[in-house]
Design a protein around this motif. Structure first.
Motif, PDB file in Angstrom:
ATOM      1  N   ILE A  24       6.169  13.515  78.029  1.00 27.82           N
ATOM      2  CA  ILE A  24       6.999  12.321  77.861  1.00 27.82           C
ATOM      3  C   ILE A  24       8.445  12.790  77.775  1.00 27.82           C
ATOM      4  N   TYR A  25       9.278  12.260  78.653  1.00 27.52           N
ATOM      5  CA  TYR A  25      10.679  12.700  78.680  1.00 27.52           C
ATOM      6  C   TYR A  25      11.560  11.599  79.237  1.00 27.52           C
ATOM      7  N   PRO A  26      12.868  11.604  78.978  1.00 25.80           N
ATOM      8  CA  PRO A  26      13.551  12.468  78.007  1.00 25.80           C
ATOM      9  C   PRO A  26      13.232  12.020  76.590  1.00 25.80           C
ATOM     10  N   ASN A  27      13.371  12.921  75.676  1.00 29.13           N
ATOM     11  CA  ASN A  27      13.130  12.606  74.269  1.00 29.13           C
ATOM     12  C   ASN A  27      14.170  13.330  73.439  1.00 29.13           C
ATOM     13  N   PRO A  28      15.155  12.604  72.898  1.00 28.36           N
ATOM     14  CA  PRO A  28      15.292  11.149  72.773  1.00 28.36           C
ATOM     15  C   PRO A  28      15.639  10.473  74.104  1.00 28.36           C
ATOM     16  N   VAL A  29      15.375   9.156  74.164  1.00 28.84           N
ATOM     17  CA  VAL A  29      15.523   8.370  75.379  1.00 28.84           C
ATOM     18  C   VAL A  29      16.540   7.250  75.169  1.00 28.84           C
ATOM     19  N   ASP A  30      17.264   6.919  76.243  1.00 28.86           N
ATOM     20  CA  ASP A  30      18.191   5.778  76.215  1.00 28.86           C
ATOM     21  C   ASP A  30      17.531   4.517  76.748  1.00 28.86           C
ATOM     22  N   ASP A  31      17.001   4.591  77.986  1.00 27.03           N
ATOM     23  CA  ASP A  31      16.479   3.381  78.601  1.00 27.03           C
ATOM     24  C   ASP A  31      15.146   3.556  79.334  1.00 27.03           C
ATOM     25  N   MET A  32      14.992   4.599  80.134  1.00 30.03           N
ATOM     26  CA  MET A  32      13.772   4.768  80.913  1.00 30.03           C
ATOM     27  C   MET A  32      13.003   5.993  80.430  1.00 30.03           C
ATOM     28  N   LEU A  33      11.752   5.778  80.008  1.00 34.17           N
ATOM     29  CA  LEU A  33      10.884   6.846  79.527  1.00 34.17           C
ATOM     30  C   LEU A  33       9.907   7.199  80.636  1.00 34.17           C
ATOM     31  N   PHE A  34       9.816   8.475  80.960  1.00 38.02           N
ATOM     32  CA  PHE A  34       8.925   8.947  82.018  1.00 38.02           C
ATOM     33  C   PHE A  34       7.704   9.597  81.389  1.00 38.02           C
ATOM     34  N   ILE A  35       6.537   9.321  81.974  1.00 37.35           N
ATOM     35  CA  ILE A  35       5.271   9.800  81.444  1.00 37.35           C
ATOM     36  C   ILE A  35       4.512  10.511  82.554  1.00 37.35           C
ATOM     37  N   ASN A  36       4.165  11.770  82.310  1.00 41.58           N
ATOM     38  CA  ASN A  36       3.335  12.536  83.244  1.00 41.58           C
ATOM     39  C   ASN A  36       2.041  12.910  82.544  1.00 41.58           C
ATOM     40  N   SER A  37       0.944  12.721  83.242  1.00 45.60           N
ATOM     41  CA  SER A  37      -0.367  13.053  82.706  1.00 45.60           C
ATOM     42  C   SER A  37      -1.195  13.717  83.785  1.00 45.60           C
ATOM     43  N   GLU A  38      -2.038  14.653  83.369  1.00 46.13           N
ATOM     44  CA  GLU A  38      -2.957  15.290  84.314  1.00 46.13           C
ATOM     45  C   GLU A  38      -4.017  14.294  84.788  1.00 46.13           C
ATOM     46  N   LYS A  39      -4.273  13.265  84.012  1.00 46.14           N
ATOM     47  CA  LYS A  39      -5.271  12.239  84.335  1.00 46.14           C
ATOM     48  C   LYS A  39      -4.569  10.957  84.761  1.00 46.14           C
ATOM     49  N   GLU A  40      -5.311  10.078  85.439  1.00 41.30           N
ATOM     50  CA  GLU A  40      -4.751   8.793  85.851  1.00 41.30           C
ATOM     51  C   GLU A  40      -4.483   7.921  84.625  1.00 41.30           C
ATOM     52  N   ILE A  41      -3.275   7.363  84.552  1.00 38.31           N
ATOM     53  CA  ILE A  41      -2.888   6.520  83.418  1.00 38.31           C
ATOM     54  C   ILE A  41      -3.390   5.100  83.646  1.00 38.31           C
ATOM     55  N   LYS A  42      -4.128   4.592  82.664  1.00 40.14           N
ATOM     56  CA  LYS A  42      -4.680   3.235  82.720  1.00 40.14           C
ATOM     57  C   LYS A  42      -3.762   2.230  82.020  1.00 40.14           C
TER      58      LYS A  42
END
Length: 93
Positions: A24-42
């Protein structure tokens, strides 16, 4: 006799285990949070410090979520994937 059971809550997050699977990045975040996962996100849910769900998003576009409308503070994020439920936290600045 009193029986005591351990209950995993959002304040007891195993981030070391999650860090290999969930980014999860960037952290801390201003407006848009990006999420990467090895598995498909439901789905993704965001909770405040009291455990109140503020955001639930089932359709994840480009693995990002707009958090611009959230006030500054600490939040918990729950990501449901094909492999299970992953929990982490982020700071909104």
């Amino acid at each position: 006799n009193i029986k005591v059971e351990a209950v995993k809550t959002f304040t007891n997050i195993d981030e070391t285990h999650n860090s290999d699977i969930l980014k999860i990045y960037p952290n801390p975040v201003d407006d848009m949070l990006f999420i990467n996962s090895e598995k498909e996100i439901k789905s993704i849910s965001i909770f405040d410090i009291k455990g109140v769900r503020l955001v639930r998003q089932n359709l994840i576009t480009n693995h990002q979520i707009d958090v611009a409308n959230l006030p500054k503070g600490l939040y918990f994020i729950q990501v449901v994937t094909d492999g299970g439920v992953l929990n982490s936290k982020f700071l909104k600045k």
